[in-house]
Design a protein around this motif. Sequence first.
Motif, short mmCIF file in Angstrom:
data_model
loop_
_atom_site.label_atom_id
_atom_site.label_comp_id
_atom_site.label_asym_id
_atom_site.label_seq_id
_atom_site.Cartn_x
_atom_site.Cartn_y
_atom_site.Cartn_z
N SER A 182 93.22 45.28 185.49
CA SER A 182 92.79 46.66 185.30
C SER A 182 92.50 46.93 183.83
O SER A 182 91.50 47.59 183.49
N GLY A 183 93.33 46.41 182.95
CA GLY A 183 93.09 46.59 181.52
C GLY A 183 91.83 45.89 181.06
O GLY A 183 91.03 46.45 180.30
N ALA A 184 91.63 44.64 181.52
CA ALA A 184 90.45 43.88 181.13
C ALA A 184 89.17 44.55 181.59
O ALA A 184 88.19 44.64 180.84
N VAL A 185 89.16 45.03 182.84
CA VAL A 185 87.97 45.69 183.38
C VAL A 185 87.65 46.96 182.60
O VAL A 185 86.50 47.24 182.26
N LEU A 186 88.67 47.74 182.30
CA LEU A 186 88.45 48.99 181.58
C LEU A 186 87.97 48.74 180.16
O LEU A 186 87.04 49.41 179.68
N TYR A 187 88.58 47.79 179.47
CA TYR A 187 88.15 47.49 178.12
C TYR A 187 86.72 46.97 178.09
O TYR A 187 85.97 47.22 177.15
N ALA A 188 86.34 46.23 179.12
CA ALA A 188 85.00 45.64 179.15
C ALA A 188 83.93 46.64 179.59
O ALA A 188 82.77 46.51 179.20
N SER A 189 84.28 47.63 180.40
CA SER A 189 83.27 48.51 181.00
C SER A 189 83.18 49.89 180.35
O SER A 189 82.18 50.58 180.54
N LEU A 190 84.18 50.31 179.60
CA LEU A 190 84.17 51.63 178.99
C LEU A 190 84.07 51.53 177.48
O LEU A 190 84.61 50.60 176.87
N ASP A 191 83.42 52.51 176.88
CA ASP A 191 83.40 52.55 175.43
C ASP A 191 84.72 53.13 174.93
O ASP A 191 85.55 53.62 175.70
N ALA A 192 84.94 53.07 173.61
CA ALA A 192 86.21 53.49 173.04
C ALA A 192 86.53 54.94 173.33
O ALA A 192 87.68 55.29 173.62
N ALA A 193 85.52 55.81 173.29
CA ALA A 193 85.74 57.24 173.52
C ALA A 193 86.21 57.51 174.95
O ALA A 193 87.15 58.28 175.19
N ALA A 194 85.55 56.89 175.93
CA ALA A 194 85.92 57.10 177.32
C ALA A 194 87.30 56.51 177.63
O ALA A 194 88.11 57.10 178.35
N LEU A 195 87.56 55.34 177.05
CA LEU A 195 88.86 54.70 177.26
C LEU A 195 89.98 55.56 176.71
O LEU A 195 91.03 55.73 177.35
N GLU A 196 89.75 56.14 175.55
CA GLU A 196 90.76 56.97 174.91
C GLU A 196 90.90 58.32 175.60
O GLU A 196 92.00 58.88 175.68
N SER A 197 89.81 58.84 176.15
CA SER A 197 89.83 60.15 176.76
C SER A 197 90.50 60.15 178.13
O SER A 197 91.37 60.98 178.41
N TRP A 198 90.09 59.22 179.00
CA TRP A 198 90.62 59.22 180.36
C TRP A 198 90.82 57.82 180.95
O TRP A 198 91.61 57.65 181.89
N GLY A 199 90.15 56.82 180.42
CA GLY A 199 90.17 55.50 181.05
C GLY A 199 91.54 54.88 181.15
O GLY A 199 91.87 54.22 182.15
N TRP A 200 92.38 55.08 180.12
CA TRP A 200 93.70 54.45 180.14
C TRP A 200 94.60 54.99 181.25
O TRP A 200 95.57 54.34 181.66
N ARG A 201 94.29 56.19 181.77
CA ARG A 201 95.10 56.78 182.83
C ARG A 201 94.80 56.17 184.20
O ARG A 201 95.62 56.26 185.12
N VAL A 202 93.63 55.57 184.36
CA VAL A 202 93.20 55.07 185.66
C VAL A 202 94.18 54.07 186.27
O VAL A 202 94.53 54.17 187.47
N PRO A 203 94.67 53.05 185.52
CA PRO A 203 95.59 52.09 186.14
C PRO A 203 96.85 52.74 186.70
O PRO A 203 97.36 52.32 187.75
N PHE A 204 97.39 53.75 186.01
CA PHE A 204 98.58 54.42 186.52
C PHE A 204 98.28 55.16 187.82
O PHE A 204 99.09 55.15 188.75
N LEU A 205 97.11 55.80 187.89
CA LEU A 205 96.73 56.50 189.12
C LEU A 205 96.51 55.51 190.27
O LEU A 205 96.89 55.79 191.42
N LEU A 206 95.92 54.36 189.97
CA LEU A 206 95.72 53.35 191.01
C LEU A 206 97.05 52.82 191.53
O LEU A 206 97.19 52.53 192.73
N GLY A 207 98.02 52.69 190.64
CA GLY A 207 99.33 52.21 191.07
C GLY A 207 100.00 53.12 192.07
O GLY A 207 100.78 52.67 192.91
N LEU A 208 99.68 54.41 191.99
CA LEU A 208 100.28 55.37 192.92
C LEU A 208 99.78 55.19 194.36
O LEU A 208 100.43 55.65 195.30
#
Length: 435
Positions: A182-208
């Motif tokens: 999940s981290g690798a996909v997000l780092y590869a597909s999102l720019d820094a702004a999107a990753l910092e804004s909301w992208g880092w939250r996605v793995p936690f939501l998927l875990g739920l």
Amino acid sequence: MNPVILPAAPADAPSRATPASRNVRTIAACSIGNALEMYDFTVYSFFAMLIGKLFFPTDSAYGSLLLAVGTFGIGFVMRPLGALVIGSFADRRGRKAAMTLTIALMVVGTLGLAFAPTYASAGTWGSLVVVGARMVQGFSLGGEIGASTSMLMESGGFGSRGFRIGWQGASQGFAAVLGALSGAVLYASLDAAALESWGWRVPFLLGLLIAPVGLYIRSHLDETLERESSSEAQPLTELFSSHKSKIVRGVLSIVSGTVGMYLIVFFMPTFLVRVLHLPASLSLMAGCVSGATMAVMCIVSGLLADRMRSRKPMALTSVVLTALLIYPAIALMTSHPGVPLALAIVAVLTAISSLGGAHLLLLLMEMFPARVRASGLSVIYSIAVALFGGTAQLIVTWLLAKTGNPMSLALYMVVCGFITVCAISSLPETRTRAS
């Protein structure tokens, strides 16, 4: 003719499922729950640098990282409390009830992390939400290991308990793979702004998403704690009055394993980025490699444990080989930085350190009678992880900042390996005990 009235089955009567189906269901329940909980820990570890920037801003990059991994460690401080409360609950009321409680608590902690406001929007309140969520997760995991491992051990015959126990470590490996992917996909597909804004939250939501499945399966398990083993006596009273020496030796026996897991499997991606300056999207693949290797080797370890005459030789061999290889491995990785070599080294180190995992867990579990088994392993594991595993990333990060020497990681693991060899050597051999 009077109708024949059959007696109603007791509410806690075991199901009529076949032994094979019960084993599969039990392994799945313990693995799913444990994987969910370790997945959240893994994701937090892999996003430590970004979380440090968003929730613990300082003038120094190392300062933010130190605060982030320090918060990671706070979850481990809560583990002993969770071990005492939930471990005792598992020995008094049953493994099933305790496992249902732990996965529910983990959901609460994950929700807190997923929706925590950043420092920029809420100031220190956002930081406190992250700290609180980590504390709930740590409390949950403190009781999870004893309850779920006891159920795995007790749910089948003596001759296959190593295979069942092996899934405990394997589930952690699978969690590392999912977290790293999940981290690798997000780092590869999102720019820094999107990753910092909301992208880092996605793995936690998927875990739920897996939480309802884990709760459902665990609520339909057959209890493995025999009713005569459960009494009104407090398990902790017996544990600390009759088994103090076992607790101390057990804690020291886990030092190398827990430090190795949290440094090789979870901290290595940060090490590759911060120290060796490898691309973040590629170096996170180290988590996938180490997690997959760990998953396979833990099952292999369990199968070997069921076939070997003794538990201790493989447990000792694994620790000794890891201590001997870690320094030259890190030296080679540092002198020739590159993703392929780093991944190969991580795979070898993970395979060797995981090979004795099931053997050691069985040694520890078989030392205790069933009435204090969950409490015993929970206390041993949580103290060891709190003192050594949870602090490993913080200590190594501090050593790297102070010395500038990347070999600090290897030297710390060598010291931990020496402690563990001495401790395992003092444990009683339990292979011949069919308890």
